[in-house]
Scaffold this motif. Structure first.
Motif, PDB file in Angstrom:
ATOM      1  N   ILE A  83      16.449  -7.400 -10.364  1.00  0.00           N
ATOM      2  CA  ILE A  83      15.558  -8.117  -9.304  1.00  0.00           C
ATOM      3  C   ILE A  83      14.680  -8.852  -9.891  1.00  0.00           C
ATOM      4  CG2 ILE A  83      13.819  -7.182  -7.588  1.00  0.00           C
ATOM      5  CD1 ILE A  83      16.563  -6.443  -6.485  1.00  0.00           C
ATOM      6  N   ASP A  84      14.292 -10.152  -9.247  1.00  0.00           N
ATOM      7  CA  ASP A  84      13.366 -11.037  -9.510  1.00  0.00           C
ATOM      8  C   ASP A  84      12.130 -10.826  -8.611  1.00  0.00           C
ATOM      9  OD1 ASP A  84      15.071 -12.634 -11.126  1.00  0.00           O
ATOM     10  OD2 ASP A  84      16.201 -12.792  -9.391  1.00  0.00           O
ATOM     11  N   ILE A  85      12.399 -10.382  -7.517  1.00  0.00           N
ATOM     12  CA  ILE A  85      10.984 -10.342  -6.338  1.00  0.00           C
ATOM     13  C   ILE A  85      11.199  -8.966  -5.811  1.00  0.00           C
ATOM     14  CG2 ILE A  85      10.277 -11.248  -4.218  1.00  0.00           C
ATOM     15  CD1 ILE A  85      11.760 -13.942  -5.072  1.00  0.00           C
ATOM     16  N   LEU A  86      10.159  -8.306  -5.813  1.00  0.00           N
ATOM     17  CA  LEU A  86       9.990  -7.102  -5.300  1.00  0.00           C
ATOM     18  C   LEU A  86       8.906  -7.217  -3.958  1.00  0.00           C
ATOM     19  CD1 LEU A  86      10.147  -4.043  -4.844  1.00  0.00           C
ATOM     20  CD2 LEU A  86       8.647  -3.727  -6.829  1.00  0.00           C
ATOM     21  N   VAL A  87       9.121  -6.741  -2.592  1.00  0.00           N
ATOM     22  CA  VAL A  87       8.324  -6.618  -1.740  1.00  0.00           C
ATOM     23  C   VAL A  87       8.199  -5.425  -1.310  1.00  0.00           C
ATOM     24  CG1 VAL A  87       7.662  -7.807   0.530  1.00  0.00           C
ATOM     25  CG2 VAL A  87       9.002  -9.111  -1.076  1.00  0.00           C
ATOM     26  N   ASN A  88       7.203  -4.838  -1.546  1.00  0.00           N
ATOM     27  CA  ASN A  88       6.986  -3.340  -1.060  1.00  0.00           C
ATOM     28  C   ASN A  88       6.296  -3.149   0.031  1.00  0.00           C
ATOM     29  OD1 ASN A  88       7.366  -1.875  -3.641  1.00  0.00           O
ATOM     30  ND2 ASN A  88       5.665  -2.787  -4.734  1.00  0.00           N
ATOM     31  N   ASN A  89       6.909  -3.228   1.345  1.00  0.00           N
ATOM     32  CA  ASN A  89       6.801  -3.284   2.451  1.00  0.00           C
ATOM     33  C   ASN A  89       6.807  -2.086   3.213  1.00  0.00           C
ATOM     34  OD1 ASN A  89       6.392  -4.777   5.194  1.00  0.00           O
ATOM     35  ND2 ASN A  89       8.490  -3.715   5.575  1.00  0.00           N
ATOM     36  N   ALA A  90       7.549  -0.866   2.669  1.00  0.00           N
ATOM     37  CA  ALA A  90       7.661   0.244   3.529  1.00  0.00           C
ATOM     38  C   ALA A  90       6.440   0.836   3.654  1.00  0.00           C
ATOM     39  CB  ALA A  90       8.466   1.160   2.463  1.00  0.00           C
ATOM     40  N   GLY A  91       5.991   1.262   4.841  1.00  0.00           N
ATOM     41  CA  GLY A  91       4.617   1.972   5.259  1.00  0.00           C
ATOM     42  C   GLY A  91       5.100   2.595   6.474  1.00  0.00           C
ATOM     43  N   GLU A 232       4.885 -15.575  10.997  1.00  0.00           N
ATOM     44  CA  GLU A 232       3.533 -15.852  10.475  1.00  0.00           C
ATOM     45  C   GLU A 232       3.158 -15.049   9.237  1.00  0.00           C
ATOM     46  OE1 GLU A 232       1.038 -18.043  14.087  1.00  0.00           O
ATOM     47  OE2 GLU A 232       0.988 -15.959  14.171  1.00  0.00           O
ATOM     48  N   VAL A 233       3.260 -13.651   9.068  1.00  0.00           N
ATOM     49  CA  VAL A 233       3.194 -12.927   8.118  1.00  0.00           C
ATOM     50  C   VAL A 233       4.021 -13.369   7.061  1.00  0.00           C
ATOM     51  CG1 VAL A 233       3.025 -10.345   7.492  1.00  0.00           C
ATOM     52  CG2 VAL A 233       2.159 -10.905   9.544  1.00  0.00           C
ATOM     53  N   ALA A 234       5.445 -13.461   7.454  1.00  0.00           N
ATOM     54  CA  ALA A 234       6.611 -13.505   6.453  1.00  0.00           C
ATOM     55  C   ALA A 234       6.306 -14.970   5.598  1.00  0.00           C
ATOM     56  CB  ALA A 234       7.944 -13.508   7.234  1.00  0.00           C
ATOM     57  N   ASN A 235       5.685 -16.197   6.521  1.00  0.00           N
ATOM     58  CA  ASN A 235       5.457 -17.173   6.068  1.00  0.00           C
ATOM     59  C   ASN A 235       4.792 -17.085   4.724  1.00  0.00           C
ATOM     60  OD1 ASN A 235       6.893 -18.655   7.777  1.00  0.00           O
ATOM     61  ND2 ASN A 235       5.318 -19.098   8.921  1.00  0.00           N
ATOM     62  N   LEU A 236       3.576 -16.470   4.539  1.00  0.00           N
ATOM     63  CA  LEU A 236       2.694 -16.269   3.624  1.00  0.00           C
ATOM     64  C   LEU A 236       3.432 -15.482   2.474  1.00  0.00           C
ATOM     65  CD1 LEU A 236       0.068 -16.735   1.948  1.00  0.00           C
ATOM     66  CD2 LEU A 236      -0.885 -14.471   3.432  1.00  0.00           C
ATOM     67  N   VAL A 237       3.991 -14.531   2.806  1.00  0.00           N
ATOM     68  CA  VAL A 237       4.968 -13.611   1.639  1.00  0.00           C
ATOM     69  C   VAL A 237       5.791 -14.578   1.070  1.00  0.00           C
ATOM     70  CG1 VAL A 237       6.252 -11.849   1.329  1.00  0.00           C
ATOM     71  CG2 VAL A 237       4.471 -11.528   3.087  1.00  0.00           C
ATOM     72  N   VAL A 238       6.575 -15.457   1.876  1.00  0.00           N
ATOM     73  CA  VAL A 238       7.526 -16.278   1.351  1.00  0.00           C
ATOM     74  C   VAL A 238       7.030 -17.161   0.213  1.00  0.00           C
ATOM     75  CG1 VAL A 238       9.438 -18.137   1.380  1.00  0.00           C
ATOM     76  CG2 VAL A 238       9.372 -15.963   3.180  1.00  0.00           C
ATOM     77  N   TYR A 239       5.840 -17.702   0.485  1.00  0.00           N
ATOM     78  CA  TYR A 239       4.965 -18.609  -0.544  1.00  0.00           C
ATOM     79  C   TYR A 239       4.583 -17.735  -1.608  1.00  0.00           C
ATOM     80  CZ  TYR A 239       1.184 -21.159  -2.467  1.00  0.00           C
ATOM     81  OH  TYR A 239       0.496 -21.865  -3.480  1.00  0.00           O
ATOM     82  N   VAL A 240       4.047 -16.861  -1.239  1.00  0.00           N
ATOM     83  CA  VAL A 240       3.509 -15.905  -2.666  1.00  0.00           C
ATOM     84  C   VAL A 240       4.690 -15.670  -3.509  1.00  0.00           C
ATOM     85  CG1 VAL A 240       2.539 -13.621  -3.196  1.00  0.00           C
ATOM     86  CG2 VAL A 240       1.686 -15.022  -1.334  1.00  0.00           C
TER      87      VAL A 240
END
Length: 264
Positions: A83-91, A232-240
């Motif tokens: 894995i290169d990218i980990l998005v901890n979205n579970a909540g 709109e939220v996803a756009n910032l995450v993709v940039y990060v």
């Protein structure tokens, strides 16, 4: 700016709906192979089919796991490709008065919202450091800084994510791996749509109209005076997660519509 994540593999937890699903779409649209995660194989299959309708050439796989459970989280880790990218979205979230929130409820929120990210980061960060490139993103909330009186347990768990992401960024400093937190505010997610389903039928108002009314009643400090979309939220995450964001690490990045009333 063209974000190209070709050759990268991303794990997005809780990505069968809502913000996680939008993040999975954005990363795949940018060329990443995205590993979907949900509590069941059926939910993953449904999410994957929806994504492939829009991105027929994208690459998706999926691993079911309830990330509040340590054993299931380990099983997911064992089944993952590099894995290169980990998005901890579970909540999870929900309104419960502090004096009615027992230890079991505190444990449920802590294991789901905090320890899931701890366990995955502990397992996946070392390989990113070895490669000299990686991205870890925690999906926190404006409630991390603007603790809601009716969801104190939730706010505490989201504040903990800010400490965790900042500490991890410092732990891997200079490695080429970045760790950040993204803080959404009120968002037109699947969860909000479900919560408002009866109200839509009763009033005849659109979800967007009800969302705006909710913001003005409960988050009046909002600058955009509406709910954000999941895109709109996803756009910032993709940039990060991009190469272009290589100088951003240890940050708490707000996409809250200006709800938190400060200039930092």
């Amino acid at each position: 700016m063209k974000i190209d994540l070709t050759g990268k593999t991303a794990l997005v937890t809780a990505s069968t709906g809502g913000i996680g699903h939008a993040i999975a779409y954005g990363l795949a649209e940018s060329g990443a192979h995205v590993v979907l995660n949900g509590r069941s194989q059926a939910s993953i299959d449904t999410a994957k089919a929806k994504l492939l309708e829009r991105l027929p050439d994208a690459k998706f796989s999926g691993i079911p796991a309830d990330l509040s459970d340590a054993a299931q989280t380990q099983a997911l880790i064992d089944a993952l490709p590099p894995i290169d990218i980990l998005v901890n979205n579970a909540g999870i979230f929900g309104q419960v008065d502090f004096f009615e929130t027992d230890d079991a409820e505190w444990d449920r929120y802590w294991h789901t919202n905090v320890l899931s990210g701890v366990r995955l980061s502990r397992a996946l960060l070392p390989a990113m450091v070895d490669k000299g490139w990686g991205r870890v993103v925690f999906i926190s909330s404006e409630s991390a800084r603007n603790i809601p009186a009716d969801m104190i347990h939730y706010g505490v768990s989201k504040t903990a994510q800010l400490s965790l992401s900042r500490g991890l960024a410092k732990r891997v400093a200079g490695s080429g791996v970045t760790v950040n937190a993204v803080l959404p505010g009120p968002t037109l997610s699947d969860g909000f749509a479900t919560m408002m389903e009866d109200e839509v039928k009763r009033t005849g108002k659109s979800l967007e109209e009800l969302g705006k009314a909710f913001v003005m009643a409960h988050r009046a400090s909002s600058v955009i005076q509406r709910m954000a979309s999941v895109e709109e939220v996803a756009n910032l995450v993709v940039y990060v997660c991009s190469q272009q964001a290589s100088a951003t690490s240890g940050a708490a990045l707000r996409v809250d519509g200006g709800v938190v009333d400060d200039i930092v």
